[in-house]
Scaffold this active site. Structure first.
Site, short mmCIF file in Angstrom:
data_model
loop_
_atom_site.label_atom_id
_atom_site.label_comp_id
_atom_site.label_asym_id
_atom_site.label_seq_id
_atom_site.Cartn_x
_atom_site.Cartn_y
_atom_site.Cartn_z
N SER A 80 2.25 5.56 0.56
CA SER A 80 2.30 6.61 -1.21
C SER A 80 1.85 8.00 -0.46
O SER A 80 2.74 8.63 0.31
CB SER A 80 1.15 6.35 -1.80
OG SER A 80 0.24 7.05 -2.78
N HIS A 98 2.68 -0.94 -7.48
CA HIS A 98 2.28 0.40 -5.97
C HIS A 98 1.41 -0.48 -4.26
O HIS A 98 1.67 -0.28 -3.50
CB HIS A 98 1.42 1.32 -6.53
CG HIS A 98 1.40 2.27 -5.65
ND1 HIS A 98 2.91 2.82 -5.52
CD2 HIS A 98 0.66 3.30 -5.79
CE1 HIS A 98 2.11 3.79 -4.20
NE2 HIS A 98 1.40 4.43 -4.12
#
Length: 737
Positions: free
Chosen positions: A581, A696
């Site tokens: 991320s 995610h």
């Protein structure tokens, strides 16, 4: 924010000694196309990858997934790693992480080899405590997925107090942030017939009463902020369709997000309405409505917009300050402090708010989180990146506290707190110490050990040390090193360096069975860098790396790497890096800024196009962290560090491994796809793997996680261990060659 990924061709590393120069991958060649085009530019040769589920894009994804899996799975370690980790992930002797439910009941969400998508289940406390809980299944997510033809990922929900029997359950298709919401009756174990149902969207929902909810969502197409989040809240009554809901609050399209909510006390009783407007990721306008659901009398307190409302305790509003603030009487409260004041009195006279300080951290402390039991307020505090938990009480106009007798020098995580008693569950763990569950009484201070997981890897001969590297500007940056006590300081230890460095999120020691089994047990070393941008030392540590100051974050990481090399723990041929991320952006920058420092780079669910990130998925919401590409100064800096815009011809790059997820609707897969495609266009080898589901988190279940871990650690082993002077002895011991 969380983690991301990409990939393509593999070159087997050749054997080398510590004195050899690293065998980098093919030198980048110049290409005619311009990688600096915006994602929606028709002249962009990689524009087809912008369409997340487009046929051409998915053909490219599947081809590169197949190439990566085919190449790495030929290594016998791949199947070995996958089997080892799946066995650990599905182990039945794991701790069933407990959550306090109504009365003396304990809830748990469980996944294993049979229950792939998971079971939401419940047992009594005494049954749970016995070590042989008698579980009652509340919701079988696998059965629901099969019946509805979806890969449902259970995303929790909001229960209606005080009975907490009705819950608005969130279900995500494949792990996306967007979810559907359905009303569920816990006692009956079924969805409420003709109950509340909200179709898929990035939405929030909260109970007002049994027949009323507040819903914040995209009510008409395009009615979202520039960050892609909802900003309009409506009241929905039982039995109404969405078209009958009545608007009660509207933020601004320029906000990150906005919405209306409800403040309740510890017993679940309604106190008043609230609303929020996320002006950017770190600035929020919070408003209170003392007159109840009536819009009149809206009050915004004179606190900094960076201050975070952390709870409502015995009539006191609890706030965490992220910047210095001076009260009306001239009292200075420093950033990182936890303050409290009488909320109703403050709302009646906002100009004269005068808080008391519960906790004032020093330079090496920060508050990780807060929790509340029936009678106590609990703070989780970091001191030099180790944890302590303190229990607070308010009475007779003052605050008092004591420290709970939990393990020292460990990472403590507040798992669940009971609003009906003063009990809370706390996990303790460390790099080499398996997770142990404790039940603590926040009023009496009594602590009871409930269960510890078995050791998942052989930690004999390993040690954990904390060191401090010196960054470019002289700042001391701490990092942990996990390695063998008898490690030879000759630069040959295969070492993985990990960091995050953003959004004030601290990185702490964790017991990772994956890391231990697939890396440490096999002779590898691991370093965790506590670089600026994180939350290890409070708001200042984070703010030191914001926007155009972000090069400090990258410099900190490089300083830790250089310190490891200077100590001769490792060297470039044996040094790999990993992050996801925001940490994926960190890895991308390290790949392009210092390709000479690494021999392996795992880039998980990343941001990589920092020129166009505000127009990709939820990227616009992170301008408070990264800056605005359209601002002349911030835009120039972002272009200078943007990995996608800084791959240069004639440079030798290590062969990276990009990972992402098709259903990541937060950062999105386009960053990783286009960076990998750019490498491909420039004749550079790489690995790419895009999980079709998983959001995610890049995995929707344990099987997908095991496959991803096997790919990552096979790649790391080939790059860093196959050239190492360390080998496994006949009995599995680490021996020097």
């Amino acid at each position: 924010m969380n983690s991301l990924m990409t990939a393509a061709a593999l070159a087997m590393a050749t054997a080398m000694t510590a004195s050899d120069q690293p065998q980098m991958t093919t030198v980048a060649k110049a290409i005619g196309s311009n990688p600096n085009k915006a994602p929606n530019d028709a002249t962009d040769p990689r524009a087809y990858l912008n369409e997340v589920n487009g046929d051409e894009a998915m053909t490219w994804v599947r081809a590169h997934n197949l190439s990566t899996v085919n190449k790495l799975s030929k290594d016998p370690r791949y199947s070995e790693y996958q089997a080892e980790i799946l066995k650990i992930l599905q182990a039945t002797d794991r701790i069933a992480s407990p959550g306090f439910a109504q009365g003396d009941m304990i809830d748990n969400f469980w996944q294993d080899g049979t229950h792939v998508q998971g079971l939401w289940r419940r047992a009594s406390w005494e049954s749970y405590r016995s070590g042989k809980p008698q579980w009652r299944t509340i919701l079988d997510v696998d059965a629901l997925s099969k019946a509805e033809g979806k890969t449902w990922v259970f995303a929790g929900g909001d229960s209606l107090p005080p009975a907490n029997n009705l819950r608005l359950i969130s279900l995500s298709d494949g792990g996306k942030d967007a979810n559907v919401v359905r009303e569920f009756d816990i006692a009956k174990g079924e969805f409420v017939k003709e109950g509340f149902v909200l179709p898929e969207g990035k939405q929030s929902v909260t109970w007002v009463d049994e027949n009323t909810i507040y819903v914040t969502r995209e009510w008409t197409p395009g009615e979202v902020t520039v960050s892609g989040y909802a900003y309009v809240t409506k009241v929905l009554k039982r039995g109404q369709g969405l078209d009958q809901a009545v608007e009660i609050f509207r933020g601004d399209k320029k906000d990150v997000s906005a919405g209306r909510g409800v403040l309740r006390d510890i017993d679940g009783k309604y106190v008043m309405d609230t609303s929020y407007r996320g002006l950017d990721f770190f600035n929020t306008e919070l408003a209170f409505y003392p007159n109840g659901h009536n819009d009149s009398g809206k009050v915004v307190l004179p606190l900094p917009n960076t201050a975070i409302f952390d709870g409502y305790y015995k009539g006191q509003a609890i706030y965490q300050l992220k910047s210095d603030w001076t009260s009306a009487k001239g009292t200075v409260f420093h950033n990182g402090a936890i303050i409290a004041f009488d909320l109703k009195a403050a709302l009646a006279d906002p100009a004269h708010v005068e808080p008391l300080a519960l906790f004032m951290p020093n330079e090496h402390q920060s508050v990780k989180g807060t929790a509340q039991t029936k009678n106590r307020l609990v703070l989780s505090i970091l001191s030099n990146v180790t944890s302590e938990v303190r229990s607070f009480d308010f009475g007779k106009g003052r605050w008092s506290s004591f420290k709970l007798a939990l393990p020292e020098n460990s990472t403590l995580s507040l798992t669940s707190s009971d609003h009906g008693s003063d009990h809370l569950f706390v996990f303790s763990e460390g790099f080499l110490g398996p997770s142990t569950l404790f039940r603590a009484d926040a009023a009496s201070g009594k602590v009871e050990e409930i269960k510890s997981i078995p050791e998942r890897f052989d930690a004999q001969g390993l040690q954990v040390q904390q060191f401090w590297a010196t960054s470019t500007d002289g700042t001391k940056v701490p990092y942990f090193l996990v390695a063998r006590k008898d490690v030879k300081l000759d630069g040959t230890s295969p070492t993985i360096l990990y960091a995050y460095g953003g959004f004030e999120i601290p990185m702490q020691p964790r017991y990772s069975a994956v890391l231990g089994k697939l890396w440490l047990e096999k002779g590898g070393a691991y370093a965790l860098a506590n670089i600026r941008g994180g939350g290890e030392f409070g708001p200042k540590w984070h703010q030191a790396g914001l926007k155009t100051l972000r090069q400090r974050v990258f410099d900190d990481f490089q300083a830790v790497a250089q310190d490891l090399i200077a100590k001769k723990v490792t060297s470039t041929p044996h040094l790999g890096i990993m992050g996801g991320s925001n940490g994926g952006l960190l890895m991308g920058v390290q790949l392009t800024e210092r390709p000479d420092l690494w021999n392996a780079v795992v880039i998980q669910v990343p941001l990589l196009d920092m020129v166009n990130f505000t127009r990709m998925s939820a990227g616009a919401s992170w301008q408070g962290e990264y800056g605005n590409p359209d601002d002349p100064a911030e835009g120039a800096f972002l272009r200078s560090i943007s990995p996608y815009h800084n791959v240069r011809a004639g440079v030798a790059y290590p062969e990276p491994f990009f990972e992402t997820s098709t259903k990541d609707d937060r950062v999105g897969p386009v960053h990783a796809r286009k960076m990998a495609a750019l490498f491909e266009d420039m004749g550079l080898p790489f690995y790419y793997y895009e999980n079709i589901e998983g959001g995610h988190a890049a995995a929707a279940n344990l099987q997908e996680s095991a496959r991803r871990y096997a790919l990552e650690y096979t790649y790391m082993s080939q790059k860093l261990m196959d050239n190492s002077a360390v080998a496994l002895g006949p009995c599995g011991r680490i021996e020097a060659r």
